[in-house]
Write an enzyme that holds these catalytic residues in place. Structure first.
Site, PDB file in Angstrom:
ATOM      1  N   LYS A  78      18.926  26.311  41.120  1.00  0.00           N
ATOM      2  CA  LYS A  78      18.605  24.883  41.173  1.00  0.00           C
ATOM      3  C   LYS A  78      19.345  24.179  40.034  1.00  0.00           C
ATOM      4  O   LYS A  78      19.107  24.474  38.867  1.00  0.00           O
ATOM      5  CB  LYS A  78      17.094  24.681  41.043  1.00  0.00           C
ATOM      6  CG  LYS A  78      16.649  23.221  40.954  1.00  0.00           C
ATOM      7  CD  LYS A  78      15.150  23.135  40.695  1.00  0.00           C
ATOM      8  CE  LYS A  78      14.688  21.707  40.489  1.00  0.00           C
ATOM      9  NZ  LYS A  78      13.240  21.636  40.154  1.00  0.00           N
ATOM     10  N   ILE A 350       4.648  24.019  36.844  1.00  0.00           N
ATOM     11  CA  ILE A 350       5.093  25.224  36.147  1.00  0.00           C
ATOM     12  C   ILE A 350       5.611  24.869  34.762  1.00  0.00           C
ATOM     13  O   ILE A 350       5.392  25.598  33.785  1.00  0.00           O
ATOM     14  CB  ILE A 350       6.157  25.965  36.975  1.00  0.00           C
ATOM     15  CG1 ILE A 350       5.525  26.570  38.235  1.00  0.00           C
ATOM     16  CG2 ILE A 350       6.833  27.063  36.158  1.00  0.00           C
ATOM     17  CD1 ILE A 350       6.503  27.311  39.130  1.00  0.00           C
TER      18      ILE A 350
END
Length: 510
Positions: A78, A350
């Site tokens: 990502k 997260i």
């Protein structure tokens, strides 16, 4: 009195991240034990599939091989979040987009290139002006090559992952490297001491388990910090308006291209995340039930996926938006969803869990006499971090010039925008953001993060007249960036090509 026996209640990503952070710091201390208690019959939510670049440092510090991580957790790289249709389609065109990239220039180059972009009133996307990663993402390239060592890259990156498999990897690491004990049982009751602290946990087998310190990773249930200790919840639904998500896993065909970014597509009452793993896409339709019915949401998701597919099962998730008034109370700390939840935008769940667990571990109480002062320190730091994350998430909504629904209009209403963000936006109307506008080490998002969103969404800052030397410096920077563009395009492999090679050969260990 020493704190030796530590309990983590709840598994999943939050619980096992906490176990690794604490285990790494405490495992060599004599007499200290860490036990993770996890219910065998409560499945994890398992939709937190996006991360930010800081996770690389975390995984490396745990001694986890990046190759093993990629192979075992269905990982893809990502490099950005690509925001599509967050601006008005009539003004900016259907399919308008901008990138929030992870690879940024130096602070000096960033200031010069930003000033030049504003002064020139350029039509070129801001991200393309300041970073070669814009073109890399648009070309579907990976951020590194197969010979690049683990956790290093030509460009900054994070990961997409299978959340359930990630939790298993973290669990194995915590138990084998740090001696964390794993106890599968259901906590049926929490016993409090006279001073309001937690004395013990009673399990479904009627075992009475006593510990010195408790970490609540029990998710939205907040079994300890909320149900037992009654720490109030600060509701933020008047600031962040989305409150539900429909999630689904969509199979993909072997060999399909894998975008090296999260796709975030806005709709009239929220947005859609689209995360590509090697064999499937994780898709989530995030919306406000005050602005769209559940039936309309399902219809919209059907349309996004290309039509109704009876083989696909949608799972509806209510989202309680806000956070605990205190994150640490007496001898209990909440992490993960037990601490709070904003929404999936920018992978904040997260991020905050990792940040909080690391902060806790690096100053963990040795004696019970330290609890009060460390509680105050932790609550102050985490409260500041949460407030800044709220500002950053809200920024995406209040800058939008979409006017096709009450949802977007309401997001621009000043009553829904935190005062702290209003003050920043007022300042940035007349001056470009600078590093000094972000003055705390507890900022979770920094200058460059804000620049990508502000100017990706066409925020108007009054440009200053460029001094000749600044203009020349910017032109030099643009020429260098073009050289880097050409170098990366010739060197970097396609995203799936790199993943296939990693699964076959592995990366070089550091």
């Amino acid at each position: 009195m020493n704190i030796n026996k530590i309990a983590i209640i709840g598994g999943g990503t939050a619980g096992w991240l906490a176990a690794n952070h604490l285990g790494k710091v405490l495992c060599k201390q004599a007499g200290v034990s860490i036990t993770l208690i996890e219910s065998p019959d409560i499945p994890p939510i398992g939709v937190g599939e996006g991360t930010v670049p800081d996770i690389k440092k975390t995984l490396a510090s745990f001694g986890i091989s990046e190759t093993d991580f990629i192979r075992q957790c269905d990982v893809t790289f990502k490099q950005s979040i690509k925001f599509v249709n967050w601006m008005d389609k009539e003004t900016h065109g259907k399919g308008n987009f901008y990138h929030h990239l992870f690879d940024v220039p130096s602070r000096e180059d960033s200031e010069v290139l930003t000033a030049h972009w504003l002064a020139e009133n350029s039509d070129a996307p801001f991200a393309q002006q300041v970073s070669a990663q814009h073109q890399v993402c648009e070309q579907g390239k990976a951020p590194k090559g197969i010979t690049t060592p683990e956790y290093q890259g030509e460009l900054a990156y994070a990961y997409h992952l299978n959340a359930a498999k990630f939790a298993h990897l973290l669990a194995d690491n915590a138990q084998t490297k740090y001696g964390v004990k794993h106890h599968l049982t259901h906590v049926s009751r929490v016993n409090l001491a006279d001073d309001g602290s937690i004395r013990s946990l009673v399990t479904s087998e009627d075992d009475d388990l006593e510990f010195d310190f408790y970490i609540d990773c029990s998710g939205f249930e907040s079994l300890l910090i909320s149900k037992a200790m009654n720490v109030p919840f600060i509701d933020l639904s008047d600031k962040l308006l989305v409150n539900r998500a429909l999630v689904v896993q969509v199979p993909t065909y072997e060999g399909a291209d894998i975008p090296p970014y999260t796709l975030a597509t806005a709709h009239k009452a929220g947005w859609i995340w689209d995360i590509a793993l090697p064999t499937r896409r994780g898709v989530g339709f995030v919306y406000s039930s005050n602005h769209m019915t559940d039936e309309e949401a399902e219809t919209k998701l059907d349309y996004y996926l290309g039509g109704k597919d009876p083989k696909l099962v949608y799972k509806k998730l209510p989202m309680k938006i806000g956070y605990r008034e205190k994150f640490w109370h007496k001898n209990c700390v909440a992490l993960g969803l037990a601490q709070g939840f904003l929404e999936p935008l920018e992978a904040t769940s997260i991020l905050l869990t990792d940040f909080s667990a690391s902060f806790l571990a690096n100053r963990f109480p040795v004696k019970k006499s330290e609890l009060a002062v460390l509680e105050k320190r932790f609550n102050y730091a985490m409260g500041y971090a949460w407030e800044r994350v709220i500002d950053f998430v809200k920024l995406h909504y209040c800058l939008s010039d979409r006017h096709d629904s009450h949802f977007w209009n309401e997001n621009r209403d000043l009553s829904t925008i935190p005062n702290s963000l209003q003050e920043k936006l007022k300042l940035w109307e007349s001056s470009v953001p600078i590093t000094d506008d972000f003055f705390s080490q507890f900022e979770v998002f920094y200058l460059e993060n804000f620049l990508f969103v502000l100017y990706g969404m066409k925020f108007k800052t009054k440009p200053l007249a460029l001094l000749p030397e600044v203009r020349e410096s910017a032109l030099v920077g643009l020429r260098k960036r073009e050289e880097v563009n050409n170098y990366l395009q010739s060197k970097l492999p396609k995203h799936r090509e790199l993943l296939d090679k990693i699964n076959r050969y592995g990366l070089q260990s550091v």
